[in-house]
Design an enzyme around this catalytic site. Structure first.
Site, PDB file in Angstrom:
ATOM      1  N   ASP A 190     -36.523   2.265  24.283  1.00  0.00           N
ATOM      2  CA  ASP A 190     -36.133   2.126  22.886  1.00  0.00           C
ATOM      3  C   ASP A 190     -37.079   2.883  21.963  1.00  0.00           C
ATOM      4  O   ASP A 190     -38.137   3.362  22.390  1.00  0.00           O
ATOM      5  CB  ASP A 190     -36.046   0.646  22.480  1.00  0.00           C
ATOM      6  CG  ASP A 190     -37.205  -0.198  23.027  1.00  0.00           C
ATOM      7  OD1 ASP A 190     -38.257   0.383  23.359  1.00  0.00           O
ATOM      8  OD2 ASP A 190     -37.047  -1.428  23.112  1.00  0.00           O
ATOM      9  N   ASN A 214     -37.755 -14.325  22.146  1.00  0.00           N
ATOM     10  CA  ASN A 214     -36.373 -14.780  21.966  1.00  0.00           C
ATOM     11  C   ASN A 214     -35.478 -14.379  23.133  1.00  0.00           C
ATOM     12  O   ASN A 214     -34.263 -14.526  23.065  1.00  0.00           O
ATOM     13  CB  ASN A 214     -35.807 -14.230  20.646  1.00  0.00           C
ATOM     14  CG  ASN A 214     -35.707 -12.706  20.626  1.00  0.00           C
ATOM     15  OD1 ASN A 214     -36.084 -12.030  21.597  1.00  0.00           O
ATOM     16  ND2 ASN A 214     -35.219 -12.159  19.527  1.00  0.00           N
ATOM     17  N   HIS A 234     -35.133 -11.298  24.345  1.00  0.00           N
ATOM     18  CA  HIS A 234     -34.584  -9.941  24.341  1.00  0.00           C
ATOM     19  C   HIS A 234     -35.185  -9.107  25.475  1.00  0.00           C
ATOM     20  O   HIS A 234     -36.289  -9.371  25.948  1.00  0.00           O
ATOM     21  CB  HIS A 234     -34.751  -9.260  22.976  1.00  0.00           C
ATOM     22  CG  HIS A 234     -36.124  -8.833  22.592  1.00  0.00           C
ATOM     23  ND1 HIS A 234     -36.491  -8.598  21.285  1.00  0.00           N
ATOM     24  CD2 HIS A 234     -37.241  -8.575  23.322  1.00  0.00           C
ATOM     25  CE1 HIS A 234     -37.756  -8.221  21.240  1.00  0.00           C
ATOM     26  NE2 HIS A 234     -38.238  -8.201  22.462  1.00  0.00           N
ATOM     27  N   GLU A 266     -31.196  -7.830  21.345  1.00  0.00           N
ATOM     28  CA  GLU A 266     -31.496  -9.139  20.781  1.00  0.00           C
ATOM     29  C   GLU A 266     -30.421 -10.145  21.206  1.00  0.00           C
ATOM     30  O   GLU A 266     -29.348  -9.749  21.680  1.00  0.00           O
ATOM     31  CB  GLU A 266     -31.544  -9.046  19.248  1.00  0.00           C
ATOM     32  CG  GLU A 266     -32.546  -8.030  18.698  1.00  0.00           C
ATOM     33  CD  GLU A 266     -34.014  -8.478  18.802  1.00  0.00           C
ATOM     34  OE1 GLU A 266     -34.342  -9.374  19.604  1.00  0.00           O
ATOM     35  OE2 GLU A 266     -34.836  -7.909  18.062  1.00  0.00           O
TER      36      GLU A 266
END
Ligand code: PGA
Length: 259
Positions: free
Chosen positions: A78, A147, A149, A154
């Protein structure tokens, strides 16, 4: 190094190491073994705090002649939107600084999405095609967000997602603000490989260290598989390995514990 314990958990090989250092070295060894078996491997690489020690070990292995990156190709997961590759907080800069400039990989064999591209959709399609043209990713290194991800997929990301533009979750922006002077400087969007892109890798190695990751690790391994916990999709992969230190493995209902 202590004795690492490997256990199959819901389709994933889980390796629990005594310390973050052991876990990082174990991860580096998995990557080195991949390169040993196939010197022209295509590696998927990750940024963030977690893989730093793994990259240090790989640099050591390279400098001691144990492993070479000369024939490898790398694709990063990313990149932030709006940052050029030479921005100090770009993931391209991160990779150059923490790995590429310290090993024998030709820089033109390293790919990171371009966060400053003028045509994001085309760039994402081209990135997918480039991975395919190189024969696909042999080994993909991942971290996990608090979280759940993976890369910047996400919660809410579906298993068919490809490389694309995404909005970052508020807690991701907060977590990543430690790398910037202030939270307001953290980009709000990124280009990320999708879940489907990641799941196409032949081997996946997810490294998680520290007690802050233990809830996400437990949900990944034992919770429902679905977009609410993107890392849970690794349980649908035939060759996924999760490397943990004792702190990240804390509270897991494993049959054995790290010695
Ligand atoms: P970290 O990030 O390595 O900085 O904890 C991991 C991730 O968000 O995937």
């Amino acid at each position: 190094m202590g004795v690492n314990v490997t256990e199959a958990v819901n389709g994933i090989s889980v390796i629990v190491c005594d310390s973050a250092d052991d876990a990082s070295k174990t991860t580096a060894e998995l990557i080195a073994n991949q390169l040993g078996q196939k010197p022209n491997s295509v590696l998927g690489l990750a940024t963030g705090g977690t893989p730093l020690k793994t990259y240090q070990y790989l640099i050591e292995f390279n400098q001691s002649g144990r492993v070479s990156f000369r024939d490898a190709t790398t694709f990063n997961l990313d990149e932030y939107i709006g940052l050029t590759g030479d921005h100090p907080q770009s993931y391209r800069s991160f990779m150059n600084e923490h790995l590429f400039s310290n090993v024998d990989i030709p820089i033109d064999q390293t790919y990171v999405p371009d966060g400053s591209t003028s045509n994001i959709d085309q760039h994402c399609r081209d990135y997918e095609a480039l991975i395919t043209d190189h024969g696909g990713i042999d080994l993909q290194l991942l971290g996990i967000g608090h979280n759940g991800h993976i890369a910047f997929n996400e919660p809410g990301s579906d298993s068919q997602s490809a490389t694309r533009l995404v909005d970052l979750a508020a807690n991701t922006i907060e977590q990543n603000s430690r790398f910037f002077d202030s939270p307001s400087e953290v980009p709000r969007q990124a280009i990320t490989m999708g879940i489907a892109t990641i799941l196409k890798a032949k081997t996946i190695v997810l490294l998680a260290t520290g007690s802050g990751k233990s809830d996400a690790v437990r949900a990944m391994l034992y919770g429902d598989i679905g977009p609410q916990m993107p890392a849970s999709f690794l349980r649908e992969h035939p060759n996924a390995i999760v490397v943990l230190d004792a702190a990240a493995a804390e509270g897991l209902p494993l049959n054995s514990a790290a010695s």
